[in-house]
Design a protein around this motif. Sequence first.
Motif, mmCIF file in Angstrom:
data_model
loop_
_atom_site.group_PDB
_atom_site.id
_atom_site.type_symbol
_atom_site.label_atom_id
_atom_site.label_comp_id
_atom_site.label_asym_id
_atom_site.label_seq_id
_atom_site.Cartn_x
_atom_site.Cartn_y
_atom_site.Cartn_z
ATOM 1 N N LEU A 231 0.849 -1.181 0.000
ATOM 2 C CA LEU A 231 0.000 0.000 0.000
ATOM 3 C C LEU A 231 0.895 1.245 0.000
ATOM 4 O O LEU A 231 1.946 1.240 0.627
ATOM 5 C CB LEU A 231 -0.808 -0.026 1.302
ATOM 6 C CG LEU A 231 -2.201 0.576 1.321
ATOM 7 C CD1 LEU A 231 -3.132 -0.195 0.403
ATOM 8 C CD2 LEU A 231 -2.744 0.520 2.744
ATOM 9 N N ARG B 282 -0.182 6.440 3.642
ATOM 10 C CA ARG B 282 -1.143 7.560 3.617
ATOM 11 C C ARG B 282 -0.741 8.619 4.641
ATOM 12 O O ARG B 282 -0.196 8.288 5.700
ATOM 13 C CB ARG B 282 -2.533 7.063 3.991
ATOM 14 C CG ARG B 282 -3.067 5.895 3.171
ATOM 15 C CD ARG B 282 -3.471 6.360 1.786
ATOM 16 N NE ARG B 282 -4.400 5.461 1.135
ATOM 17 C CZ ARG B 282 -4.061 4.481 0.294
ATOM 18 N NH1 ARG B 282 -2.795 4.247 0.018
ATOM 19 N NH2 ARG B 282 -4.990 3.742 -0.277
ATOM 20 N N ASN C 18 -2.148 -1.208 11.192
ATOM 21 C CA ASN C 18 -3.051 -0.587 10.227
ATOM 22 C C ASN C 18 -3.483 -1.712 9.284
ATOM 23 O O ASN C 18 -2.950 -1.857 8.204
ATOM 24 C CB ASN C 18 -2.323 0.523 9.461
ATOM 25 C CG ASN C 18 -3.169 1.090 8.333
ATOM 26 O OD1 ASN C 18 -4.389 0.939 8.325
ATOM 27 N ND2 ASN C 18 -2.514 1.743 7.375
ATOM 28 N N PRO C 19 -4.433 -2.527 9.762
ATOM 29 C CA PRO C 19 -4.794 -3.725 8.977
ATOM 30 C C PRO C 19 -5.780 -3.369 7.859
ATOM 31 O O PRO C 19 -6.235 -2.226 7.792
ATOM 32 C CB PRO C 19 -5.476 -4.600 10.027
ATOM 33 C CG PRO C 19 -6.167 -3.623 10.912
ATOM 34 C CD PRO C 19 -5.273 -2.403 10.965
ATOM 35 N N PRO C 20 -6.126 -4.333 7.007
ATOM 36 C CA PRO C 20 -7.171 -4.073 6.013
ATOM 37 C C PRO C 20 -8.471 -3.747 6.738
ATOM 38 O O PRO C 20 -8.818 -4.423 7.703
ATOM 39 C CB PRO C 20 -7.293 -5.405 5.261
ATOM 40 C CG PRO C 20 -6.026 -6.136 5.539
ATOM 41 C CD PRO C 20 -5.593 -5.700 6.898
ATOM 42 N N TYR C 21 -9.169 -2.710 6.286
ATOM 43 C CA TYR C 21 -10.427 -2.360 6.960
ATOM 44 C C TYR C 21 -11.499 -1.788 6.040
ATOM 45 O O TYR C 21 -12.577 -1.404 6.490
ATOM 46 C CB TYR C 21 -10.171 -1.401 8.120
ATOM 47 C CG TYR C 21 -9.514 -0.070 7.794
ATOM 48 C CD1 TYR C 21 -10.138 0.888 7.010
ATOM 49 C CD2 TYR C 21 -8.269 0.248 8.330
ATOM 50 C CE1 TYR C 21 -9.546 2.106 6.750
ATOM 51 C CE2 TYR C 21 -7.660 1.466 8.080
ATOM 52 C CZ TYR C 21 -8.304 2.398 7.280
ATOM 53 O OH TYR C 21 -7.708 3.603 7.024
ATOM 54 N N VAL C 22 -11.250 -1.720 4.738
ATOM 55 C CA VAL C 22 -12.255 -1.174 3.827
ATOM 56 C C VAL C 22 -13.221 -2.296 3.441
ATOM 57 O O VAL C 22 -12.798 -3.347 2.971
ATOM 58 C CB VAL C 22 -11.596 -0.596 2.564
ATOM 59 C CG1 VAL C 22 -12.661 0.002 1.653
ATOM 60 C CG2 VAL C 22 -10.543 0.447 2.930
ATOM 61 N N ALA D 59 -4.332 -5.884 1.163
ATOM 62 C CA ALA D 59 -3.965 -4.921 2.199
ATOM 63 C C ALA D 59 -5.115 -3.974 2.524
ATOM 64 O O ALA D 59 -5.047 -3.209 3.481
ATOM 65 C CB ALA D 59 -2.753 -4.103 1.747
ATOM 66 N N LEU D 60 -6.167 -4.026 1.707
ATOM 67 C CA LEU D 60 -7.232 -3.029 1.840
ATOM 68 C C LEU D 60 -8.567 -3.581 2.325
ATOM 69 O O LEU D 60 -9.199 -3.020 3.205
ATOM 70 C CB LEU D 60 -7.496 -2.375 0.473
ATOM 71 C CG LEU D 60 -6.498 -1.358 -0.030
ATOM 72 C CD1 LEU D 60 -6.750 -1.069 -1.509
ATOM 73 C CD2 LEU D 60 -6.617 -0.068 0.772
HETATM 74 N N1 GLN Z 1 -6.904 4.337 4.336
HETATM 75 C C1 GLN Z 1 -6.735 3.411 3.250
HETATM 76 C C2 GLN Z 1 -7.653 3.800 2.089
HETATM 77 O O1 GLN Z 1 -8.697 4.344 2.296
HETATM 78 C C3 GLN Z 1 -7.022 1.996 3.700
HETATM 79 C C4 GLN Z 1 -5.967 1.469 4.586
HETATM 80 C C5 GLN Z 1 -6.327 0.134 5.135
HETATM 81 O O2 GLN Z 1 -7.211 -0.589 4.674
HETATM 82 N N2 GLN Z 1 -5.616 -0.223 6.135
HETATM 83 O O3 GLN Z 1 -7.316 3.583 0.950
#
Ligand code: GLN
Length: 289
Positions: A92, A95, A193-197, A217-218
């Motif tokens: 990734l 950010r 900062n794991p995948p969270y979307v 990763a997302l």
């Molecule tokens: N903040 C990232 C995004 O919106 C996602 C990062 C994550 O999933 N850890 O693209």
Amino acid sequence: MQLKAIKNIFHKELKGIYPKEEIDSFFYLLIEHFLHLERFVLTLQPNLVVTKDEEEPLFKALAQLSNHRPVQYIIGSTTFMDMNFMVNENVLIPRPETEELVRWIIDDLNTKPKKDELKEIRVLDIGTGSGCIAISLAKHLFQAKVVAVDISRDALKIAKKNALSNNANIDFEIMDILAIGTSGGHYDVIVSNPPYVRESERNVMRENVLDYEPATALFVPDEDPLVFYRAIIQFSKNNLVVKGLLFLEINQYLGETIVTLLKQHNFSEIELRKDMFGNDRFIKCRYGR
Ligand code: GLN
């Protein structure tokens, strides 16, 4: 061709896709990367002419930008915490929000009482990706001994190169947080900062992210968006010292849900913080009461 003419072509080709300021910033990054020209070169030499050979990488990059490929992948690097990080499609792109998380951790650990100054702080970064969090912490916290893990061998290759180029001493290990049992380890601080979307949030994301950044990763399934947080919490209960700290980057819509989960698991002093865009984005908490 004159450099300013190339810049105009960039604006013409990309104007439907990116805002003007972003196109300027792409152009300057690219001339700096490929031609070693400073961004103010056009102010000093407005009629500067570049050769065919010099033009070529710029036009190749333009074609990729038109296909939404992130400029950081095109030039193969980005900056994070004022350091240079190599990136490719296996990691990734760091950010700016994540910088805020790193600064929070640094500020927090640096304000510890003086008597603790020489005491080593054992830090673990779960899902390190490019290594940006782990490396920044190792550079800014001289007492930190940092371990960083990721499920992806290809990501770890990049992270190791970044540690080397930034002169940071990190132990990297391959690890699948979803498959780990009660592995041993004693940490004072765990960060992730794991995948969270959620998959359903894909429709609000831009093509440059969707088409190029690593989906592993997302994204998380809609039915179980906290899959990584549960695993990280369980792992932290087994591997954090009592009163150890857990720092998380989170999905802005799931803040309260994660706070509730942490309370159920005996974490205290839970602090939910917003990012620079005003979205719930980070959590700090302590294991035990
Ligand atoms: N903040 C990232 C995004 O919106 C996602 C990062 C994550 O999933 N850890 O693209």
